[in-house]
Motif scaffolding. Structure first.
Motif, PDB file in Angstrom:
ATOM      1  N   ASN A   1       0.649  -1.336   0.078  1.00  0.00           N
ATOM      2  CA  ASN A   1       0.152   0.110  -0.008  1.00  0.00           C
ATOM      3  C   ASN A   1       0.823   1.293  -0.118  1.00  0.00           C
ATOM      4  O   ASN A   1       0.564   2.142  -0.715  1.00  0.00           O
ATOM      5  CB  ASN A   1      -0.861   0.024   1.087  1.00  0.00           C
ATOM      6  N   SER A   2       1.939   1.313   0.758  1.00  0.00           N
ATOM      7  CA  SER A   2       2.541   2.440   1.064  1.00  0.00           C
ATOM      8  C   SER A   2       3.659   2.643  -0.383  1.00  0.00           C
ATOM      9  O   SER A   2       3.774   3.989  -0.730  1.00  0.00           O
ATOM     10  CB  SER A   2       3.688   2.510   2.162  1.00  0.00           C
TER      11      SER A   2
ATOM     12  N   ARG B   1       4.201  -7.451  -6.849  1.00  0.00           N
ATOM     13  CA  ARG B   1       4.356  -6.936  -5.496  1.00  0.00           C
ATOM     14  C   ARG B   1       5.797  -6.795  -5.119  1.00  0.00           C
ATOM     15  O   ARG B   1       6.176  -6.962  -3.797  1.00  0.00           O
ATOM     16  CB  ARG B   1       3.574  -8.246  -4.806  1.00  0.00           C
ATOM     17  N   LEU B   2       6.594  -6.080  -5.872  1.00  0.00           N
ATOM     18  CA  LEU B   2       7.935  -5.920  -5.456  1.00  0.00           C
ATOM     19  C   LEU B   2       7.951  -4.608  -4.744  1.00  0.00           C
ATOM     20  O   LEU B   2       7.341  -3.488  -4.997  1.00  0.00           O
ATOM     21  CB  LEU B   2       8.995  -5.838  -6.413  1.00  0.00           C
TER      22      LEU B   2
ATOM     23  N   LEU C   1      -8.020  -3.065  -5.805  1.00  0.00           N
ATOM     24  CA  LEU C   1      -8.336  -4.322  -6.574  1.00  0.00           C
ATOM     25  C   LEU C   1      -7.504  -5.403  -6.217  1.00  0.00           C
ATOM     26  O   LEU C   1      -7.948  -6.619  -5.901  1.00  0.00           O
ATOM     27  CB  LEU C   1      -8.037  -3.905  -7.970  1.00  0.00           C
ATOM     28  N   CYS C   2      -6.038  -5.311  -5.836  1.00  0.00           N
ATOM     29  CA  CYS C   2      -5.152  -6.058  -5.315  1.00  0.00           C
ATOM     30  C   CYS C   2      -5.810  -6.561  -3.833  1.00  0.00           C
ATOM     31  O   CYS C   2      -5.323  -7.810  -3.745  1.00  0.00           O
ATOM     32  CB  CYS C   2      -3.725  -5.562  -5.465  1.00  0.00           C
TER      33      CYS C   2
ATOM     34  N   MET D   1      -5.940   6.697  -9.500  1.00  0.00           N
ATOM     35  CA  MET D   1      -5.303   5.760 -10.156  1.00  0.00           C
ATOM     36  C   MET D   1      -4.353   4.766  -9.283  1.00  0.00           C
ATOM     37  O   MET D   1      -4.684   3.581  -9.606  1.00  0.00           O
ATOM     38  CB  MET D   1      -4.288   6.256 -11.159  1.00  0.00           C
ATOM     39  N   TYR D   2      -3.767   5.332  -8.512  1.00  0.00           N
ATOM     40  CA  TYR D   2      -3.242   4.290  -7.393  1.00  0.00           C
ATOM     41  C   TYR D   2      -4.006   3.444  -6.562  1.00  0.00           C
ATOM     42  O   TYR D   2      -3.991   2.425  -6.115  1.00  0.00           O
ATOM     43  CB  TYR D   2      -1.998   4.918  -6.926  1.00  0.00           C
TER      44      TYR D   2
END
Length: 223
Positions: A22-23, A140-141, A88-89, A81-82
């Motif tokens: 998230n961050s 997810r990096l 969604l993820c 956008m983010y």
């Protein structure tokens, strides 16, 4: 000697893994907004709004409010956008990390740990992109801001590439946004090549020039 090590994800990592994701995405809002403000198609409408008072079409106050409103809208569009992507993820693969990545073939999730704390994450998943047969997608990096510049992101990427190599995959692919310059530089140095870019079919992506870049790393064949 490195002060971190990489291991498989555990259920106790769930909260911090989601927080890092998230961050890591939230910090890109400012970059996306600045990028949008530099686009040549943004300034003519804003300048036109400032000229309107001189033509006695609207008051100066109305003009200023309109310009500020337009700028606030651009910020909101970049943030959304983010935010929509993270949301969604969180409802998809990041909802149940173990089930999605560790209990399905061809997927995996790792964390980087330093000083007893999880400071980075990365995941692998079969590619769903056209032409991606026998390709693995890097996902997810994320690395904690306090631990960047220590080679953690590169080590996580190498772990994921090794995973793909041992499975006999031909390539590792990934997508990133145009504004993520540090990540793009790292991918370039690691041997990934930019193959194409595109706009996602979502509102305001072209207005913000929010391009998605597609990278591919071709895994060398073992001699």
């Amino acid at each position: 000697m490195s002060d971190f090590y990489i291991r498989l994800y555990k259920d106790s990592d769930y909260k911090v893994a989601r927080q890092l994701f998230n961050s890591g995405n939230a910090k890109h809002t400012k970059k996306a907004f600045k990028h949008a403000m530099r686009q040549p198609h943004i300034w003519p409408p804003l300048l036109a709004l400032l000229i309107l008072p001189a033509l006695d079409i609207v008051s100066f106050t109305t003009s200023i409010f309109a310009v500020v409103g337009a700028i606030v809208f651009l910020w909101f569009a970049a943030w959304r956008m983010y935010w929509s992507y993270v949301r969604l993820c969180f409802l998809d693969d990041m909802l149940d990390i173990r089930r999605y990545y560790l209990e399905q073939d061809g997927r995996c999730f790792w964390v980087a740990e330093s000083g007893g704390q999880v400071v980075g994450t990365i995941a692998a998943s079969p590619s769903s992109y056209p032409g991606g047969e026998n390709h693995v997608e890097l996902k997810r990096l994320s690395v904690s801001p306090s631990h960047r510049g220590k080679g953690i992101a590169k080590a996580l990427c190498r772990t994921m590439i090794d995973f793909a190599r041992h499975r006999g995959c031909k390539a590792v692919v990934l997508t990133t946004s145009l504004v993520q310059k540090d990540a793009r530089k790292m991918y370039d140095k690691m041997g990934f090549r930019l193959t194409h870019n595109f706009y996602r079919p979502k509102p305001f992506t072209k207005l913000l020039d929010f391009k998605i870049l597609f990278y591919q790393y071709d895994i060398p064949k073992l001699q």
